[in-house]
Each structure stands twice: as C-alpha cells, then as structure tokens.
Design a protein around this motif. Structure first.
Motif, short mmCIF file in Angstrom:
data_model
loop_
_atom_site.label_atom_id
_atom_site.label_comp_id
_atom_site.label_asym_id
_atom_site.label_seq_id
_atom_site.Cartn_x
_atom_site.Cartn_y
_atom_site.Cartn_z
N THR A 80 6.02 -9.87 -11.15
CA THR A 80 7.23 -9.78 -11.69
C THR A 80 7.67 -11.08 -12.56
OG1 THR A 80 9.69 -9.07 -11.04
CG2 THR A 80 8.42 -10.84 -9.66
N GLU A 81 8.57 -11.10 -13.60
CA GLU A 81 9.09 -11.85 -14.40
C GLU A 81 9.74 -13.07 -13.85
OE1 GLU A 81 8.66 -13.93 -17.27
OE2 GLU A 81 8.34 -11.58 -18.02
N SER A 82 8.93 -14.34 -14.16
CA SER A 82 9.14 -15.77 -13.65
C SER A 82 10.50 -16.16 -14.49
CB SER A 82 8.29 -16.61 -13.65
OG SER A 82 7.55 -16.61 -14.83
N ARG A 83 11.00 -15.40 -15.62
CA ARG A 83 11.87 -16.04 -16.64
C ARG A 83 13.11 -15.53 -16.29
NH1 ARG A 83 6.99 -15.18 -18.75
NH2 ARG A 83 5.95 -16.81 -20.10
N THR A 84 13.36 -14.71 -15.15
CA THR A 84 14.50 -13.96 -14.86
C THR A 84 14.66 -14.00 -13.16
OG1 THR A 84 16.10 -12.51 -15.17
CG2 THR A 84 13.82 -11.65 -15.09
N ASP A 85 15.41 -13.16 -12.69
CA ASP A 85 15.75 -13.14 -11.35
C ASP A 85 14.87 -12.12 -10.55
OD1 ASP A 85 18.02 -14.87 -11.52
OD2 ASP A 85 19.18 -13.43 -12.24
N GLY A 86 13.61 -11.85 -11.16
CA GLY A 86 12.89 -10.56 -11.02
C GLY A 86 12.10 -10.65 -9.44
N THR A 87 11.90 -9.62 -8.91
CA THR A 87 11.08 -9.51 -7.98
C THR A 87 10.34 -8.48 -7.65
OG1 THR A 87 11.52 -9.70 -5.20
CG2 THR A 87 12.88 -8.13 -6.49
N VAL A 88 9.31 -8.33 -6.72
CA VAL A 88 8.59 -7.11 -6.42
C VAL A 88 8.86 -6.88 -4.91
CG1 VAL A 88 6.28 -6.18 -6.14
CG2 VAL A 88 6.65 -7.89 -7.96
N ALA A 89 9.33 -5.61 -4.58
CA ALA A 89 9.60 -5.07 -3.57
C ALA A 89 8.57 -4.20 -3.21
CB ALA A 89 10.93 -4.28 -3.30
N ALA A 90 7.88 -4.69 -1.63
CA ALA A 90 6.63 -3.85 -1.50
C ALA A 90 6.62 -3.56 0.02
CB ALA A 90 5.44 -4.92 -1.60
N TRP A 91 5.88 -2.56 0.36
CA TRP A 91 5.76 -1.78 1.48
C TRP A 91 4.49 -1.69 2.11
CZ3 TRP A 91 7.24 3.98 2.49
CH2 TRP A 91 7.35 4.21 3.76
N LYS A 111 0.85 -1.20 0.19
CA LYS A 111 0.09 -0.17 -0.09
C LYS A 111 0.81 1.33 -0.04
CE LYS A 111 -4.29 1.78 1.85
NZ LYS A 111 -4.14 2.93 1.78
N LYS A 112 1.98 1.20 0.67
CA LYS A 112 2.67 2.73 0.92
C LYS A 112 3.65 2.91 -0.22
CE LYS A 112 2.53 3.26 5.69
NZ LYS A 112 3.26 3.53 7.14
N GLY A 113 4.11 1.62 -0.98
CA GLY A 113 4.97 1.66 -2.04
C GLY A 113 5.30 0.24 -2.76
N MET A 114 5.75 0.17 -3.95
CA MET A 114 6.00 -1.04 -4.68
C MET A 114 6.99 -0.47 -5.92
SD MET A 114 3.37 -3.84 -6.10
CE MET A 114 2.89 -4.27 -4.49
N VAL A 115 8.24 -1.64 -5.96
CA VAL A 115 9.08 -1.65 -6.90
C VAL A 115 9.02 -2.92 -7.58
CG1 VAL A 115 11.35 -1.01 -7.92
CG2 VAL A 115 10.37 0.33 -5.92
N ALA A 116 8.70 -3.01 -9.08
CA ALA A 116 8.94 -4.38 -9.49
C ALA A 116 10.01 -4.47 -10.81
CB ALA A 116 7.58 -4.95 -10.23
N THR A 117 10.89 -5.32 -10.56
CA THR A 117 11.99 -5.31 -11.63
C THR A 117 12.92 -6.56 -11.49
OG1 THR A 117 13.81 -3.85 -12.63
CG2 THR A 117 14.07 -4.36 -10.59
N SER A 118 13.76 -6.84 -12.64
CA SER A 118 14.30 -8.29 -12.98
C SER A 118 15.38 -8.35 -11.93
CB SER A 118 14.81 -7.86 -14.29
OG SER A 118 15.60 -6.75 -14.50
N GLN A 119 15.84 -7.51 -11.00
CA GLN A 119 16.93 -7.90 -9.92
C GLN A 119 16.61 -7.49 -8.66
OE1 GLN A 119 20.04 -8.97 -10.13
NE2 GLN A 119 19.81 -9.92 -12.23
N PRO A 120 16.40 -8.27 -7.69
CA PRO A 120 16.04 -8.02 -6.33
C PRO A 120 16.88 -6.86 -5.74
CG PRO A 120 16.37 -10.34 -6.66
CD PRO A 120 16.71 -9.90 -8.03
N LEU A 121 18.33 -6.57 -5.90
CA LEU A 121 18.85 -5.66 -5.27
C LEU A 121 18.41 -4.35 -5.81
CD1 LEU A 121 22.73 -7.49 -5.40
CD2 LEU A 121 21.00 -7.37 -3.62
N ALA A 122 18.26 -4.37 -6.89
CA ALA A 122 17.87 -3.12 -7.48
C ALA A 122 16.44 -2.48 -6.92
CB ALA A 122 17.74 -3.20 -8.97
N ALA A 123 15.60 -3.57 -7.09
CA ALA A 123 14.06 -3.18 -6.52
C ALA A 123 14.18 -2.99 -5.11
CB ALA A 123 13.17 -4.67 -6.37
N GLN A 124 14.96 -3.66 -4.32
CA GLN A 124 15.17 -3.42 -2.70
C GLN A 124 15.74 -1.87 -2.71
OE1 GLN A 124 17.40 -6.59 -1.23
NE2 GLN A 124 16.04 -7.92 -1.86
#
Length: 537
Positions: free
Chosen positions: A526-537, A21-34
C-alpha cells in the motif's frame, strides 16, 4: 510465478508487504479498507468488498473522489478478465460554441461547463448485479454509517482538505458554490485532523442508491435533484443525459512484457499510454533499476507514448487510430529507435506506418478486482447538489476547444480520461490487480511499478516505496526529494530538466495485490505517501 526480494526498498520507511489467504483489500484509507474486509467476512466476494470500499472512500476521502465522479474496473472471475468503463459523457446541450458564448476560450476547471454525467453509482450497481454476492444495500451500509455518524479526519486527508478549502475560498465566490462550503466546510473552515466530520445528505443518497440499485440516481429522485439544480443555476446537465447513461463492458487491452501480460482499459482511458511505453521498453535490457540509463529510457518511452495519446486518444468511437495500431510490435520498434542518449522533445508518430482513489481487492476463491474512481482535480467542479452530498466531477476539463482535435468537446461524447486500473496475468493465471492514481502520473506510475516488479524483483511494498519520477512537459522531469542525487545529476547531463519536488503528493498513490497461483496466498502493498493500508484476512 513472481519471485521477489522480501527486503524493503533502501531509504524507504520500514513497512513490509502484507500477507493473507482468505481475502485482502488495499487502498488509501484504513476505514475504507476495513469496510471491504468486513463485507468479505460477511460472505461477500472481492467485488462486493471493492464496492463497499469504493463507497466508503466517497465519505472518508472526499478530497479525491465522490458519488458524482467516474469509475473503471478490471475484474478477474471464473478464469476471465472483464473490463468496465463507467465514465460519463458530456451533456448533449454543451458545445465549443456554447462555451465560447459563455465567455471562455478554454474549458474552466470549476462550475457547470466541465461537468459530465457521473458514472460511479452506475459502476457500483453494474458490478454488484453482474458479479456481486450480497445485495447492494447491504454492501453500502458501512459507508452509510460513516456518512451518518461521522469519522475522525486522518492526517493526509486533513492536509489536502485544508488546501482545497483555502483555494476554493479564494476562487469560488459565486452563490452556485455555496453548497460545497455548506457540505465540506460547515464550520467556515476545513475539518481539522482528528475532528469528526459527517454528511447526513451523503448518507441518504447512499441509502437511495443501495435500495434502488442506483436507478434513483439516473431515473428517480436523485436524478430530479441533480437536473433541477443544473436547470436553476445555468448548468447543461439534464434529466435526459442522466437517464441515457449506461456503464459499458469492454474488452481489456494488453501487451506482453517479458512473459507477463499487462492489462488496461481501452480508450477513452489513458491506460494505453502505459502499455505503449512498456511495448517500447521491452526491446531494451535493464540490468539494474537505479541507473541513469534505466530512468532515461523509461522517461523517453513515456514521453513518446504521451505524445501519441495526446494526438490520437479520445472516446473510442471517435478515434481515427485504433489501439491495436498504437500497441503493435512494429510501431513499438519505430518509436524505440527514436530513443538515444539525449533527452528529446516528444512528438506524436503515425501508427498507420506500422482528483482519484484506487483500490485492489481479492478473496480466497480467486476473484480479484482492480478499481478506480475519481472526481478529478480533488473535489471536482466545486458543485454539490444541495442536501445530497453529491460533489460533481470536472472531468470535461480534459476536452479540447480545438474543433479539429480528436478530443474536441462535443455533447454526448466521452473525454480523454486519466483514471486507469491495471491488472497482470501470466499465461492463463492471474497475478493480480495494481494501480497508481494521480492525474497524468498514473501511466507513469504503472510503468514504474510493473518494471520494479518484473525487471527488478521487488516485492509489492518495495515496488511502491521506491522513489518515483514524473515527466511533466517537454524535457521537464520532477523527481522526489529522496531520489538519489547522483542519478538526478546524470539525467540532467542527458538533457532532462530536473526539478526536485518537496512534496510527495504529485507522484501518485498506489496499491498492489499479487496472488500465488500454487498456494492462493495473497501479498499486498500500500502507498506510503498517504494514509494507506492493506486489510487482510
């Protein structure tokens, strides 16, 4: 408001959509999303988070993007959608004749000839200045730390890094490419999965960009290093080319698809391909996703859209046909009538008769951004500016060597561009950002994700996990190896030349964030074909 099935796609992995609810970032690399989420928690907004994530991606996924690439963005803020085109032009000194004089009949994929002015640093600075809340220097700090201290290479990244190294080792034997190997293969090989890789030069470059709001890249010390390297090694890029670069705010283009407005950046990007295909497809009914009829019509519509883009799309100021003509209902109907029961060879119509990373970010205040950046073809040109970590793109490879073609190579001109961010709205409310990166797969991925969402009620993760197809050329269509065999057989019976791909890498990598307008709840996939992740708050 979107309503969708909360189940996973059959036969996919068991990953579910992510809520926040407070924020979300979705991309192909967990470190970048975090990193993006960290900036949100520090008081930054979605735009700050996107810049932080994008900067990190140049470090933690250098196989797909870099500081020397281009960028596009769609930004929703204060009840309005804004478009940013930060793609660079060809150097003024280059021309078709110059390329021929250098001994080439076609534009090569590596070296100085396909290098265009990088737009990524300009995009970060422009987004930060216009919409950001935190200083750019602070927003880039997570990326600087990863570049300085290093990070462990992730599985998918390691795989494609090794592919690139083996290819470059064989092809890039000239001394001008030495700096790529010094930077990305310092031990005489690609870093292994789990091995820590760092780039001190990359860290210093990011510090300089942050401190100067990217002015050093186009007018200062970094511009000098780039132009000097070009001058000393036979390049075309000059200090003047860099100094004249300016990101452009553009009016996004759209079509209405079953009550939802789907938005893209106007040409020189290929987002118009996705919109034109949807404009054709909206005249059909699709009772179910997994049917030969659905896939056949999707493929045929995209073939027609690609044919038109290939003939008509380039730097918008050089186009003879306008985007509005290609997206008109009358022209959509004319193209729709060409779709029959058999696969056709695509031909362009006459409208006058009628390597990449993607990220999505949102915050609790309603700001949302769809952002994409790329070096093209993996690491790009193979050129790295000595001591800087700046890998230069090879985006100019898309220019035509035919002087009569609308996308003909010319100095000071933008080429037809593959990278495209997407955004969806309904009425005056944002639904959210989406994107699927991957060369000419991108508009095809956009169409499949949009239809999975709107026509078939799939939640973000399921919409991304669903098996994909990709039109390649003529009647050739590749399908993923988990694409249902009976549907592939049915498409073959309609005249499509079906090829089953063993690797998932050619089918794009996507991210989605949708926002509930009543509750403000964010849901991401987020993409399951790579190392993707959704970082959420």
């Amino acid at each position: 408001m979107l309503t969708f099935n909360h189940q996973s796609y059959p036969h996919s992995n068991t990953r579910h959509s992510t809520y926040g609810k407070k924020g979300m970032v979705a991309t192909s690399q967990p470190l970048a999303a975090q990193a993006g989420l960290e900036i949100l928690k520090k008081g930054g907004n979605a735009i700050d988070a996107a810049i932080a994530t994008a900067a990190c991606l140049t470090v933690v996924e250098p196989t797909s993007n870099g500081i020397g690439g281009d960028a596009f963005a769609l930004v929703w803020t204060k009840d309005e959608l804004h478009g940013l085109n930060s793609s660079g032009k060809a150097p003024k000194a280059i021309s078709i004749d110059a390329v021929k004089e250098a001994g080439h009949d076609e534009i090569p994929t590596h070296g100085w000839i396909p290098v265009t002015v990088p737009g990524v640093p300009g995009a970060w600075a422009e987004l930060s200045e216009k919409f950001g809340r935190l200083p750019l220097e602070e927003v880039l700090e997570p990326a600087i730390q990863y570049a300085q201290e290093g990070y462990p290479v992730s599985p998918t990244l390691g795989k494609y890094w090794n592919f690139a190294y083996k290819s470059f080792k064989e092809k890039l034997t000239d001394d001008v490419f030495k700096h790529w190997f010094d930077t990305f293969a310092p031990n005489g090989r690609a870093p292994k999965v789990g091995e820590v890789w760092s780039s001190k030069g990359h860290a210093e470059t990011l510090r300089s960009i942050g401190k100067t709001n990217a002015k050093s890249f186009y007018h200062g010390e970094l511009a000098e290093k780039i132009s000097q390297f070009s001058n000393e090694t036979g390049g075309y890029l000059t200090a003047e080319d860099l100094a004249e670069f300016q990101p452009e705010w553009v009016k996004p283009i759209n079509v209405n698809y079953r009550g939802y407005d789907v938005w893209e950046i106007p040409p020189n990007g290929q987002g118009i391909v996705a919109l034109q295909a949807l404009n054709i497809l909206k005249g059909f009914e699709f009772p179910e996703r997994d049917s030969v009829n659905t896939f056949h019509k999707q493929i045929e519509a995209l073939k027609l859209a690609f044919a038109d883009a290939g003939k008509h799309v380039t730097d918008e100021g050089h186009m003879k046909v306008k985007a509005e003509q290609l997206l008109s209902d009358d022209y959509g109907e004319l193209r729709r009538k060409l779709i029959g029961e058999e696969a056709l060879l695509p031909e362009a119509g006459d409208p006058s008769l009628s390597g990449t990373v993607y990220l999505a970010a949102a915050d609790g205040e309603g700001n949302m951004i769809s952002y994409i950046q790329s070096n093209y073809m993996g690491f790009g040109s193979g050129l790295v500016v000595p001591g800087t970590g700046i890998a230069l793109q090879n985006r100019g490879h898309n220019f035509s060597m035919d002087p009569e073609h609308v996308n003909a190579l010319a100095g000071g001109k933008r080429t037809y561009h593959t990278i495209i961010p997407g955004f969806m709205t309904k009425g005056d409310q944002p639904v959210g950002p989406f994107g699927v990166m991957g060369g000419f797969m991108q508009p095809q991925g956009h169409v499949q994700v949009v239809m999975n969402t709107i026509d078939f009620g799939m939640n973000p993760q399921a919409a991304l996990d669903a098996p994909r197809w990709q039109w390649m050329k003529e009647k050739v269509v590749e399908v993923e190896n988990r694409f249902p065999h009976h549907l592939a057989q049915g498409l073959a019976e309609k005249g499509h030349h079906i090829k089953i791909a063993l690797e998932p890498n050619s089918f794009g990598r996507g991210q989605i964030i949708w926002r509930n307008p009543e509750t403000g709840v964010l849901v991401g996939g987020t993409e399951s074909r790579t190392d993707g992740t959704v970082a959420a708050w």
